[in-house]
Design a protein around this motif. Structure first.
Motif, mmCIF file in Angstrom:
data_model
loop_
_atom_site.group_PDB
_atom_site.id
_atom_site.type_symbol
_atom_site.label_atom_id
_atom_site.label_comp_id
_atom_site.label_asym_id
_atom_site.label_seq_id
_atom_site.Cartn_x
_atom_site.Cartn_y
_atom_site.Cartn_z
ATOM 1 N N GLU A 1 0.815 -1.213 0.000
ATOM 2 C CA GLU A 1 0.000 0.000 0.000
ATOM 3 C C GLU A 1 0.852 1.268 0.000
ATOM 4 N N LEU A 2 2.163 1.129 0.044
ATOM 5 C CA LEU A 2 3.058 2.269 0.148
ATOM 6 C C LEU A 2 3.820 2.469 -1.153
ATOM 7 N N SER A 3 4.183 3.702 -1.437
ATOM 8 C CA SER A 3 5.037 4.001 -2.595
ATOM 9 C C SER A 3 6.455 3.507 -2.334
ATOM 10 N N GLY A 4 7.273 3.485 -3.387
ATOM 11 C CA GLY A 4 8.650 3.034 -3.222
ATOM 12 C C GLY A 4 9.419 3.870 -2.220
ATOM 13 N N GLY A 5 9.201 5.190 -2.242
ATOM 14 C CA GLY A 5 9.898 6.060 -1.305
ATOM 15 C C GLY A 5 9.484 5.809 0.131
ATOM 16 N N LEU A 6 8.176 5.596 0.360
ATOM 17 C CA LEU A 6 7.705 5.333 1.724
ATOM 18 C C LEU A 6 8.148 3.954 2.200
ATOM 19 N N ARG A 7 8.194 2.974 1.297
ATOM 20 C CA ARG A 7 8.689 1.648 1.698
ATOM 21 C C ARG A 7 10.140 1.740 2.162
ATOM 22 N N GLN A 8 10.964 2.523 1.438
ATOM 23 C CA GLN A 8 12.359 2.658 1.842
ATOM 24 C C GLN A 8 12.462 3.394 3.168
ATOM 25 N N ARG A 9 11.605 4.383 3.395
ATOM 26 C CA ARG A 9 11.584 5.064 4.692
ATOM 27 C C ARG A 9 11.172 4.096 5.799
ATOM 28 N N GLY A 10 10.250 3.182 5.477
ATOM 29 C CA GLY A 10 9.855 2.173 6.456
ATOM 30 C C GLY A 10 10.994 1.240 6.819
ATOM 31 N N VAL A 11 11.800 0.845 5.821
ATOM 32 C CA VAL A 11 12.972 0.002 6.081
ATOM 33 C C VAL A 11 13.967 0.749 6.971
ATOM 34 N N ILE A 12 14.146 2.045 6.713
ATOM 35 C CA ILE A 12 15.056 2.850 7.536
ATOM 36 C C ILE A 12 14.532 2.934 8.965
ATOM 37 N N ALA A 13 13.226 3.149 9.104
ATOM 38 C CA ALA A 13 12.634 3.223 10.448
ATOM 39 C C ALA A 13 12.834 1.909 11.197
#
Length: 639
Positions: A172-184
């Protein structure tokens, strides 16, 4: 360690790797992937580990994290991690990968940001579940406290609604938000050291810049050390404090990143820097790959059945003319048995442009802007809702509207327009040999006898610099650059007049990228091909193209000759794209302020007279000869 040696300033490094040796024990014998590597990472500093694929970067980090495959073993050296919380030093190279100490350190005191966010996140669990798992495991918090910590970390990495994002799934997330989620997830347990393995390779240039800024801001705020694995020297120049250059498992050069980039001493680092395309390069300047592919123009002309036509044709007789191309997609609606009734999205909105004979036109923009949808309409893979696609080849008396053709009418034009795909692995059938892959289009169109086709396949292999002895191999036996050359050979087999290249080098290392770009330039000169070059990397497009089209939200927002676009960009989106390109020059760092806080791709956030609300009419205004910029129509702008 050869090359320049640097006296690191910190007496107590977070990680001290000393003479580390890692070998793979294969059936054909041992392979040394990491050969006596030494370097240190200090608190509060970002150290970049730079090198091509196969240089040993990922194997080294797997050894540090206890994630080596079963056939690999650490056979020498040490990797000492000193925890700043208690000052305890632990040699990670001696720990059992599944032991209690390694499990406490891995994910707790050393975090990992993986390259591909969709593979790093479980599709079956919410983002909140995956982040709180790390918090509960390493910080011993209860469920409610872990959820608060996860929401706070999502806020730190820039999620617009952190608490709601906890209950969303990765798809449900864009590529940029998925990468931010991995960072989090990597930072949730407050590690002292973070290993970031190519954290921005899969992202658009503007998203990449945002993630780089995020990493720098978090590193400053949390005081952690960062090991950044990358092959992009522009990223290193903008982000890293120190740099370690690897080649075939050995350190070639190490020291402060800015010093090494300004004055490289080792030939390998000099070669890497020479392979990087730069905005504003002289048109006669050529990239210098580590291994050049020498093209024989006469062989290429004989094999493909075309040759260069000298000066480019006049602008009033283009090879391809696109007029008002439009495509809308409609969702199914809601409910299990819903049909239609959903919302309509305009993916491509009245796009117009031309490609001349022998001309290279760049189409740039972020993912989702409509670039690939446009290219698929040009090839008839998607039917346009409106507009015309006028194609007039070398020997056509009049242009043909490709958008009006049925499937049968398209058949003769399949030979004349060809496509080079972004991913050189997934675009090749893994069950077919290279010979069969290149011969397939010849067989489909009934070109020549079996013997003639075999000879043509061999000649195509030679033309792109591949060994004909490898024709019976399968795609997995080749490197990424070799696979892309196979794709180029296949696309040229039928002697096309126009090539559509969709991100053809975005998945390649910088030196292999230079090799393929030079080959494409040489092929165009030798064969007189027209190129539509699709990319999000403006430095690559600047090197390859004569004119550049900038696309955002389905519309062309700026169009100009390449030198004029970079010297005098007018549209705020174009300026943001240019500002987001990391350059391998410490004196020209990324201008994060020019990125409009991630709103550069939102037409409603642009200042006047470029601001465009949904459905607002606009026109392309010619600001100087050949330089067009999209603006809102005067009546709407006044309103």
């Amino acid at each position: 360690m050869s090359g320049r040696r640097h006296a690191w300033p910190q007496p107590r490094p977070l990680l001290s790797v000393r003479d580390l040796v890692v070998r793979f024990h294969l059936p054909e014998g041992p392979l040394t992937a990491v050969d006596g590597v030494s370097f240190t990472i200090n608190p509060g500093r970002i150290t970049a580990l730079v090198g091509e694929s196969g240089s040993g970067k990922s194997v080294l980090t797997q050894a540090v994290m206890g994630l080596l495959p079963s056939i690999a073993r650490i056979e020498g050296g040490a990797a000492v991690f000193t925890d700043p919380l208690d000052g305890q030093a632990t040699d990670l190279a001696t720990l059992a990968p599944t032991g209690r100490t390694m499990r406490r350190i891995r994910g707790g005191r050393i975090g990992m940001i993986f390259q591909e966010p969709m593979s790093a996140l479980s599709p079956l669990h919410t983002l909140g579940d995956q982040i709180t798992e790390a918090v509960r495991l390493h910080l011993n918090e209860d469920a409610a406290a872990a959820r608060e910590i996860a929401a706070d970390m999502l806020h730190k990495v820039g999620f617009p609604n952190p608490k709601a994002a906890l209950d969303r799934y990765p798809f449900e997330l864009s590529g940029g938000l998925r990468q931010r989620g991995v960072i989090a997830m990597a930072l949730a347990a407050r590690p002292a050291l973070v290993i970031a393995d190519e954290p921005t390779t899969a992202l658009d240039v503007t998203l990449q810049a945002q993630i780089l800024k995020l990493l720098r801001d978090l590193q400053d705020e949390l005081g952690m050390g960062v090991l950044l694995i990358t092959h992009d020297l522009g990223v290193v120049s903008s982000l890293a404090d120190d740099m370690v250059v690897l080649y075939r498992g050995k350190v070639m050069e190490a020291g402060p990143a800015a010093e090494l980039i300004r004055k490289p001493e080792h030939p390998y680092l000099k070669a890497l820097l020479g392979a990087v395309p730069r905005i504003g390069m002289d048109r006669t300047e050529r990239l210098v790959p580590l291994r050049e592919i020498a093209l024989d123009p006469r062989l290429a002309a004989d094999v493909v059945g075309r040759q260069g036509t000298g000066p480019k044709a006049a602008a009033d007789t283009p090879l391809l003319a696109v007029e008002g191309l439009t495509k809308r997609f409609t969702s199914r609606g809601t409910g299990l048995f819903a049909r239609g009734g959903g919302s309509s999205v305009t993916a491509v909105d009245h796009v117009s442009f031309t490609v001349g004979r022998g001309e290279s036109v760049g189409l740039v923009g972020e993912s989702g802007c409509g670039k690939t949808t446009t290219s698929r309409m040009l090839l008839g893979a998607i039917r346009a809702d409106e507009g015309r696609i006028l194609f007039q080849g070398d020997h056509d008396a009049a242009p043909t509207d490709l958008a009006a053709l049925d499937d049968g009418g398209w058949i003769p034009f399949r030979k004349r327009l060809q496509y080079v795909f972004q991913d050189p692995f997934h675009s090749l059938n893994p069950r077919m040999t290279v010979f069969d892959i290149i011969a397939e289009p010849l067989e489909i169109h009934g070109v020549g006898t079996a013997k003639e086709r075999a000879e043509r396949v061999k000649a195509l292999m030679k033309m792109v610099g591949l060994d004909i002895r490898h024709l019976r191999r399968y795609p997995h036996s080749f490197s990424g650059g070799q696979r892309q050359r196979i794709g180029i050979a296949r696309s040229l087999a039928l002697g096309p007049e126009l090539l559509i290249l969709d991100e053809p080098v975005s998945a390649l290392d910088v030196s292999v990228q230079a090799q393929v770009l030079n080959l494409l330039k040489d092929l165009q000169d030798a064969l007189g091909l027209g190129y539509l070059f699709i990319s999000h990397n403006l430095a690559v497009v600047d090197y390859m193209c004569d004119r550049i089209l900038v696309m955002c939200a389905g519309r062309i927002v700026e169009s100009a000759p390449r030198e004029r676009l970079f010297e005098d960009a007018r549209h705020p989106y174009t300026k943001a794209l240019i500002a987001a390109v990391p350059e391998a020059d410490p004196d020209r760092p990324l201008d994060f302020a020019a990125l409009m806080d991630g709103r550069a791709s939102d037409p409603a956030a642009w200042p006047e007279p470029w601001r465009l609300a949904p459905g607002m009419p606009s026109v392309m205004d010619e600001v100087t000869p050949g330089h067009f910029v999209r603006v809102a129509t005067s009546a709407e702008a006044a309103a």
